[in-house]
Design a protein around this motif. Structure first.
Motif, PDB file in Angstrom:
ATOM      1  N   MET A 150      50.904  63.859  43.821  1.00 55.00           N
ATOM      2  CA  MET A 150      50.559  63.667  42.496  1.00 55.00           C
ATOM      3  C   MET A 150      49.337  62.876  42.092  1.00 55.00           C
ATOM      4  N   VAL A 151      48.975  61.996  43.058  1.00 53.00           N
ATOM      5  CA  VAL A 151      47.779  61.211  42.993  1.00 53.00           C
ATOM      6  C   VAL A 151      46.644  61.907  43.594  1.00 53.00           C
ATOM      7  N   GLU A 152      45.784  61.981  42.600  1.00 51.04           N
ATOM      8  CA  GLU A 152      44.394  62.778  42.782  1.00 51.04           C
ATOM      9  C   GLU A 152      43.327  61.873  43.630  1.00 51.04           C
ATOM     10  N   ASP A 153      43.265  60.703  43.136  1.00 49.20           N
ATOM     11  CA  ASP A 153      42.204  59.709  43.369  1.00 49.20           C
ATOM     12  C   ASP A 153      42.207  59.468  44.675  1.00 49.20           C
ATOM     13  N   THR A 154      41.060  59.362  45.376  1.00 48.19           N
ATOM     14  CA  THR A 154      41.042  59.073  46.999  1.00 48.19           C
ATOM     15  C   THR A 154      40.068  57.538  47.069  1.00 48.19           C
ATOM     16  N   GLY A 155      40.021  56.985  45.936  1.00 49.79           N
ATOM     17  CA  GLY A 155      39.095  55.677  46.185  1.00 49.79           C
ATOM     18  C   GLY A 155      39.762  54.549  45.377  1.00 49.79           C
ATOM     19  N   TRP A 156      39.130  53.755  44.561  1.00 51.06           N
ATOM     20  CA  TRP A 156      39.910  52.600  44.514  1.00 51.06           C
ATOM     21  C   TRP A 156      40.760  52.764  43.172  1.00 51.06           C
ATOM     22  N   PHE A 157      40.580  53.715  42.348  1.00 49.86           N
ATOM     23  CA  PHE A 157      41.497  53.982  41.237  1.00 49.86           C
ATOM     24  C   PHE A 157      42.838  54.633  41.966  1.00 49.86           C
ATOM     25  N   PHE A 158      42.832  54.717  43.012  1.00 48.67           N
ATOM     26  CA  PHE A 158      44.440  55.250  43.636  1.00 48.67           C
ATOM     27  C   PHE A 158      45.288  54.248  43.211  1.00 48.67           C
ATOM     28  N   ASP A 159      45.379  53.062  43.403  1.00 46.90           N
ATOM     29  CA  ASP A 159      46.326  52.092  42.837  1.00 46.90           C
ATOM     30  C   ASP A 159      46.788  52.364  41.654  1.00 46.90           C
ATOM     31  N   THR A 160      45.974  52.347  40.557  1.00 47.61           N
ATOM     32  CA  THR A 160      46.127  52.445  39.068  1.00 47.61           C
ATOM     33  C   THR A 160      46.969  53.812  39.160  1.00 47.61           C
ATOM     34  N   GLU A 161      46.286  54.820  39.419  1.00 50.00           N
ATOM     35  CA  GLU A 161      46.958  56.224  39.364  1.00 50.00           C
ATOM     36  C   GLU A 161      48.340  56.002  39.856  1.00 50.00           C
ATOM     37  N   LEU A 162      48.455  55.667  40.934  1.00 49.77           N
ATOM     38  CA  LEU A 162      50.017  55.557  41.829  1.00 49.77           C
ATOM     39  C   LEU A 162      51.131  54.663  41.031  1.00 49.77           C
ATOM     40  N   LEU A 163      50.323  53.654  40.312  1.00 47.89           N
ATOM     41  CA  LEU A 163      51.434  52.673  39.602  1.00 47.89           C
ATOM     42  C   LEU A 163      51.521  53.416  38.178  1.00 47.89           C
ATOM     43  N   VAL A 164      50.754  54.045  37.384  1.00 49.05           N
ATOM     44  CA  VAL A 164      50.692  54.377  36.177  1.00 49.05           C
ATOM     45  C   VAL A 164      51.876  55.913  36.294  1.00 49.05           C
ATOM     46  N   LEU A 165      51.729  56.634  37.164  1.00 52.33           N
ATOM     47  CA  LEU A 165      52.894  57.681  37.347  1.00 52.33           C
ATOM     48  C   LEU A 165      53.981  57.012  37.676  1.00 52.33           C
ATOM     49  N   ALA A 166      54.378  56.221  38.703  1.00 52.28           N
ATOM     50  CA  ALA A 166      55.527  55.718  38.940  1.00 52.28           C
ATOM     51  C   ALA A 166      56.230  55.003  37.752  1.00 52.28           C
ATOM     52  N   GLU A 167      55.358  54.188  36.774  1.00 53.85           N
ATOM     53  CA  GLU A 167      56.059  53.458  35.808  1.00 53.85           C
ATOM     54  C   GLU A 167      56.584  54.917  34.688  1.00 53.85           C
ATOM     55  N   ARG A 168      55.523  55.834  34.402  1.00 55.34           N
ATOM     56  CA  ARG A 168      55.805  56.828  33.733  1.00 55.34           C
ATOM     57  C   ARG A 168      57.136  57.682  33.949  1.00 55.34           C
ATOM     58  N   ALA A 169      57.629  57.514  35.217  1.00 55.07           N
ATOM     59  CA  ALA A 169      58.598  58.212  35.969  1.00 55.07           C
ATOM     60  C   ALA A 169      59.784  57.463  35.779  1.00 55.07           C
ATOM     61  N   GLY A 170      59.683  56.171  35.443  1.00 58.06           N
ATOM     62  CA  GLY A 170      61.006  55.491  35.244  1.00 58.06           C
ATOM     63  C   GLY A 170      61.335  54.482  36.643  1.00 58.06           C
ATOM     64  N   LEU A 171      60.245  54.635  37.556  1.00 59.55           N
ATOM     65  CA  LEU A 171      60.728  53.933  38.883  1.00 59.55           C
ATOM     66  C   LEU A 171      60.446  52.562  38.600  1.00 59.55           C
ATOM     67  N   ARG A 172      61.276  51.638  39.259  1.00 59.36           N
ATOM     68  CA  ARG A 172      61.197  50.341  39.058  1.00 59.36           C
ATOM     69  C   ARG A 172      60.304  49.424  39.882  1.00 59.36           C
ATOM     70  N   ILE A 173      59.248  48.930  39.460  1.00 59.43           N
ATOM     71  CA  ILE A 173      58.199  48.104  40.203  1.00 59.43           C
ATOM     72  C   ILE A 173      58.395  46.602  39.844  1.00 59.43           C
ATOM     73  N   HIS A 174      58.294  45.978  40.913  1.00 59.74           N
ATOM     74  CA  HIS A 174      58.712  44.644  41.332  1.00 59.74           C
ATOM     75  C   HIS A 174      57.202  44.056  41.287  1.00 59.74           C
ATOM     76  N   GLU A 175      57.109  42.692  40.587  1.00 64.32           N
ATOM     77  CA  GLU A 175      55.883  41.839  40.735  1.00 64.32           C
ATOM     78  C   GLU A 175      56.094  40.753  41.332  1.00 64.32           C
ATOM     79  N   VAL A 176      55.207  40.373  42.168  1.00 66.81           N
ATOM     80  CA  VAL A 176      55.122  39.047  42.857  1.00 66.81           C
ATOM     81  C   VAL A 176      54.081  38.337  42.547  1.00 66.81           C
ATOM     82  N   PRO A 177      54.228  37.168  42.026  1.00 67.92           N
ATOM     83  CA  PRO A 177      53.024  36.065  41.838  1.00 67.92           C
ATOM     84  C   PRO A 177      52.485  35.797  43.121  1.00 67.92           C
ATOM     85  N   VAL A 178      51.103  35.677  43.061  1.00 67.12           N
ATOM     86  CA  VAL A 178      50.633  35.288  44.499  1.00 67.12           C
ATOM     87  C   VAL A 178      49.553  34.318  44.247  1.00 67.12           C
ATOM     88  N   ASP A 179      49.123  33.555  45.483  1.00 66.21           N
ATOM     89  CA  ASP A 179      48.085  32.921  45.635  1.00 66.21           C
ATOM     90  C   ASP A 179      46.658  33.577  46.248  1.00 66.21           C
TER      91      ASP A 179
END
Length: 473
Positions: free
Chosen positions: A197-226
């Motif tokens: 479902m992800v069309e982008d092949t460049g830097w927007f790939f990450d954003t598109e992946l996350l937006v579609l996953a979130e809209r589908a109701g998948l669980r996204i875990h966030e980790v604070p990083v240094d």
């Protein structure tokens, strides 16, 4: 935008067991382009860290994005001398293209990626993938914008990063905090459904992946990083930002028209075996009530405006029928998309037909109330008519929600697809060759891979563990 994903909902998440047999649990992909100077040092540092801290089998995959320097040679040497390392060679640039290609061919159940500069502290790697291994989450991302994150970078990049995430929140209603941190992981069964479902092949790939996953109701875990900014980064901010904004517009338009089958990414009600035995388990009741009330309020306003307009040229019954019909069509379409999350054109005509049945019930209630008012009060005022109609609509609203939820848009998550008792989407084990998977319109020669003969006796050369000089005080 591609939508040829496997049909049927995702299976319940399961805990991944540690073991010596079979493929490694984790595959960390490092996309590179002209990184001959830093590649070996960074890969060996990552390998050393995983060998000391990661309790499961792992693999490090170097994805060369059409480098023009000696990066392919360095990657091939690493793959030949370090058992846990392998390399792929792609003849086209694009971080998204590299990740999609490698992830689509990996046999590891957990897939991750990180930038070659290792800007993210490696101590966050285990917390990143642990929720995926345990079955708690579907995706995991590192966040530089979490409160407990510690970030070293200039004010310009800080401003751009925060502004970009504000744009995502305002335009695509994204709730994750950091879209572009080069530190992410995903479960393989989710990637198999999501990547086509992800069309982008460049830097927007990450954003598109996350937006579609979130809209589908998948669980996204966030980790604070240094995170320590790489001063030698080759990312062109202006061109990247321009492409990202184009991607935001494209994805937003696709979501608005329901062009993506995100229902195929739905999870069962629960992962506990007892939950899977339940039938007709209602899901997201609170969210559906909020959405239904919001759509209902707007529909009522539209109805009143239409009724007032039609009343100028006709009687109350005609005005009521016309206003109710048009507002009912709009109400069904809005509830279909926004309240019950049904996307695409599948069964759209059937849903509208069922919505008209619900409309007929509402028409009977409101028309009956007008008839009763006329019989009781004769020539009632316009304000009295509106008050009676509002009361009748409120009574019909409760029944409309129940009918929508139980009959028009029933919860079908976890149900068999097209009469099939079950369907398993198995991925064949690698047999030495690499066949494209999930992209039937792309020929096998669309990718070029480095093929190495593995030497199980090869030993890692003695390299002292070096701390990142950028973190030195």
């Amino acid at each position: 935008m591609r939508t040829d994903t496997p049909e049927g909902t995702l299976p319940a998440r399961e805990h991944l067991l540690a073991g010596t047999a079979g493929p490694p649990v984790l595959d960390v992909v490092i996309p590179v382009y002209n990184e001959e100077a830093d590649l070996e040092r960074c890969v060996l540092r990552l390998r050393d860290h995983l060998a000391r801290t990661f309790p499961y089998g792992f693999r490090i995959t170097v994805a060369d994005n059409a480098s023009t320097d000696s990066t392919p040679r360095v990657a091939a040497e690493l793959a030949a001398t370090v058992p846990e390392v392998r390399s792929y060679r792609l003849e086209e640039k694009g971080r998204g293209r590299a990740l999609r290609t490698v992830w689509s061919h990996s046999d590891a159940p957990v897939l991750a990626y990180m930038d070659v500069d290792l800007s993210t502290d490696l101590n966050a790697l285990l917390p990143l993938v642990a929720p995926l291994i345990s079955g708690h989450s579907d995706l995991a991302i590192g966040s530089r914008l979490a409160r407990s994150s510690r970030v070293v970078r200039g004010p310009r990049r800080e401003f751009i990063s925060r502004a970009y995430n504000l744009i995502l929140r305002g335009s695509l209603a994204a709730r994750f905090s950091d879209a572009q941190c080069g530190f992410k992981a995903i479960r393989r069964e989710v990637a198999e459904r999501l990547l086509p479902m992800v069309e982008d092949t460049g830097w927007f790939f990450d954003t598109e992946l996350l937006v579609l996953a979130e809209r589908a109701g998948l669980r996204i875990h966030e980790v604070p990083v240094d995170w320590v900014d790489d001063p030698d980064s080759t990312v062109h901010i202006v061109s990247t930002a321009t492409e990202d904004l184009k991607g935001v517009w494209r994805v937003g338009r696709a979501l608005a028209v329901g062009a993506l089958p995100l229902d195929r990414l739905a999870r069962p009600f629960g992962d506990d075996p007892r939950d899977r035995q339940l039938s007709g388990v209602p899901g997201s009741l609170a969210r559906q009530l909020v959405g239904f009330c919001a759509v209902g309020a707007l529909s009522t306003l539209l109805y009143l405006l239409l009724y007032s307009a039609f009343r100028l040229g006709g009687g109350p019954q005609t005005a009521n029928a016309g206003a109710l019909l048009l507002s009912a069509i709009a109400n069904t379409a809005a509830n279909r998309r926004l309240t019950f999350g049904v996307r695409g054109r599948d069964r759209a005509v059937r849903h509208q037909a069922q919505g008209l049945v619900v409309f007929a019930i509402g028409l009977a209630l409101t028309s009956g109330s007008l008839a009763a008012l006329d019989a009781a009060a004769g020539d009632a005022s316009h304000g009295t008519e509106l008050a009676v109609l509002i009361a009748a609509n409120l009574a019909a609203t409760v029944l409309r929600f129940l009918l929508f939820r139980a009959w028009v848009f029933p919860d079908r998550r976890g149900a068999p697809v097209r009469g099939e008792a079950s369907r398993t989407w198995a991925v064949p084990e690698p047999d030495g060759g690499l066949e494209p998977r999930g992209f039937p319109d792309r020929a096998p020669d669309a990718w070029a891979f480095s093929d190495h003969t593995w030497d199980d006796t090869a030993q890692l050369r003695a390299v002292p563990h070096d701390n990142d000089p950028r973190t030195a005080r």
